[in-house]
Design an enzyme around this catalytic site. Sequence first.
Site, PDB file in Angstrom:
ATOM      1  N   TRP A 153      67.880  -3.949  38.239  1.00  0.00           N
ATOM      2  CA  TRP A 153      68.471  -2.610  38.082  1.00  0.00           C
ATOM      3  C   TRP A 153      69.960  -2.661  38.409  1.00  0.00           C
ATOM      4  CZ3 TRP A 153      63.667  -3.489  40.368  1.00  0.00           C
ATOM      5  CH2 TRP A 153      62.577  -2.954  39.661  1.00  0.00           C
ATOM      6  N   HIS A 174      66.254   4.444  38.354  1.00  0.00           N
ATOM      7  CA  HIS A 174      64.969   4.786  37.735  1.00  0.00           C
ATOM      8  C   HIS A 174      64.414   6.018  38.454  1.00  0.00           C
ATOM      9  CE1 HIS A 174      63.073   1.484  40.598  1.00  0.00           C
ATOM     10  NE2 HIS A 174      63.920   2.267  41.224  1.00  0.00           N
ATOM     11  N   ARG A 200      72.578   3.362  34.813  1.00  0.00           N
ATOM     12  CA  ARG A 200      72.714   1.926  35.108  1.00  0.00           C
ATOM     13  C   ARG A 200      74.091   1.417  34.721  1.00  0.00           C
ATOM     14  NH1 ARG A 200      66.744  -0.546  33.762  1.00  0.00           N
ATOM     15  NH2 ARG A 200      65.658   1.105  34.899  1.00  0.00           N
ATOM     16  N   GLN A 214      63.919   8.996  32.134  1.00  0.00           N
ATOM     17  CA  GLN A 214      62.640   8.324  32.364  1.00  0.00           C
ATOM     18  C   GLN A 214      61.614   9.390  32.724  1.00  0.00           C
ATOM     19  OE1 GLN A 214      62.736   5.217  35.370  1.00  0.00           O
ATOM     20  NE2 GLN A 214      63.373   3.690  33.866  1.00  0.00           N
ATOM     21  N   VAL A 257      54.325  -2.428  42.264  1.00  0.00           N
ATOM     22  CA  VAL A 257      52.930  -2.378  41.811  1.00  0.00           C
ATOM     23  C   VAL A 257      52.308  -3.772  41.855  1.00  0.00           C
ATOM     24  CG1 VAL A 257      52.987  -0.312  40.355  1.00  0.00           C
ATOM     25  CG2 VAL A 257      53.791  -2.493  39.419  1.00  0.00           C
ATOM     26  N   ALA A 299      50.720   3.838  39.018  1.00  0.00           N
ATOM     27  CA  ALA A 299      52.021   4.420  38.699  1.00  0.00           C
ATOM     28  C   ALA A 299      52.461   3.898  37.343  1.00  0.00           C
ATOM     29  CB  ALA A 299      53.047   4.039  39.759  1.00  0.00           C
TER      30      ALA A 299
HETATM   31  N1  DAH Z   1      60.908   1.932  37.315  1.00  0.00           N
HETATM   32  C1  DAH Z   1      60.641   0.934  36.302  1.00  0.00           C
HETATM   33  C2  DAH Z   1      61.910   0.632  35.544  1.00  0.00           C
HETATM   34  O1  DAH Z   1      62.830   1.381  35.596  1.00  0.00           O
HETATM   35  C3  DAH Z   1      59.569   1.399  35.375  1.00  0.00           C
HETATM   36  C4  DAH Z   1      58.227   1.379  36.029  1.00  0.00           C
HETATM   37  C5  DAH Z   1      57.429   0.250  35.929  1.00  0.00           C
HETATM   38  C6  DAH Z   1      57.770   2.451  36.751  1.00  0.00           C
HETATM   39  C7  DAH Z   1      56.202   0.217  36.534  1.00  0.00           C
HETATM   40  C8  DAH Z   1      56.545   2.416  37.406  1.00  0.00           C
HETATM   41  C9  DAH Z   1      55.747   1.277  37.249  1.00  0.00           C
HETATM   42  O2  DAH Z   1      56.070   3.438  38.091  1.00  0.00           O
HETATM   43  O3  DAH Z   1      54.533   1.260  37.863  1.00  0.00           O
HETATM   44  O4  DAH Z   1      61.983  -0.349  34.882  1.00  0.00           O
END
Ligand code: DAH
Length: 331
Positions: A153, A174, A200, A214, A257, A299
């Site tokens: 990120w 995010h 970003r 998002q 996760v 998630a």
């Molecule tokens: N936050 C991640 C991103 O910006 C996307 C994401 C992936 C969110 C997996 C989640 C997850 O909640 O379980 O790339």
Amino acid sequence: MLEKLKKLQKQANLGLKSCNSRSELNNWKIKYLGRKSELSLILKDIKNLDPNMKKEVGMLGNKLRLDLEGIYDAHLEGLELGKSDQSSSLDYFLPGREEKIGKLHPVTQTLREIKKAFSSLGFQIAEGPEIEWDKYNFDMLNIPEDHPARDMWDTMWIDEKMNDNGEKMLLRTHTSPVQARIMESQEPPIRVIVPGKCYRYEATDSTHEWHFYQVEGLAVDKNLTFSDLKGTLYEFSKKMFGSDTKIRFRCDYFPFVEPGVDMSIFWEGKWLEILGAGMVHPKVFEKAGYTDANISGFAFGMGPERIAMIKHDIDDIRLFYSNDLRFLNQF
Ligand code: DAH
């Protein structure tokens, strides 16, 4: 005297024809019908005339006054209806201008569709701050400082902001930090989606913007399993892309996760990735203060621009934010 009245009649008729506005018409009225007009003076003077003239001048004079009042009214009405002289600057017969009614931005439309789909599956909608503490954007999501995953990120930091503990602020990269905020303040069961803007530090190209939306998702309850994740995201995909949509999961890595996956849909002959997901990492629960061992959760996070691009066959993400009406009017 009778001659005078006839001359007056001619003059008044001629004068009226060149009245193209209310103010010109008003001046005409003062001149020919006003208290000090020639006609009024003649009528006032009737009493001094000799008896046989009295009658004739009286009749003609009064008739002229009535005529002039009549043509005055008609001309005024004509002016108001636009029937007057063509040289008038107002053309009452032009068709009206059409009111342009705006419409929703394609990304807003997609966001609304996503929200509707998850609302029908029992999810609530929450929001969180776009300027975020380092702690929520990373630490609480099991991405400690010096962790290589931070490079996933590219971050815009806010220099001035730092609290007494040395914590820093950033533009959230995010919507996942809202997961941590929700779990910190709420007990399970939780079913929530979080739409919002992210930023970003990135060069833009046809698939990357430095700001974008998002939609995060979080479900926490007793004994949630990976099949709950699959079932929920399958239902969502069918609502979003059609009831015969096929989906595919592959392993992927996200620090918050375990296991982590990405999900693709089969669209026009190709597998297209639309989101990341996974089962909430035990470390994330721990940091949020959830200690019950029976609690589990899943998630996910998706990009509405990407979904809109797939649905509407758009090949450049930058089009969404270039304010080009030729593009926007198509939706
Ligand atoms: N936050 C991640 C991103 O910006 C996307 C994401 C992936 C969110 C997996 C989640 C997850 O909640 O379980 O790339």
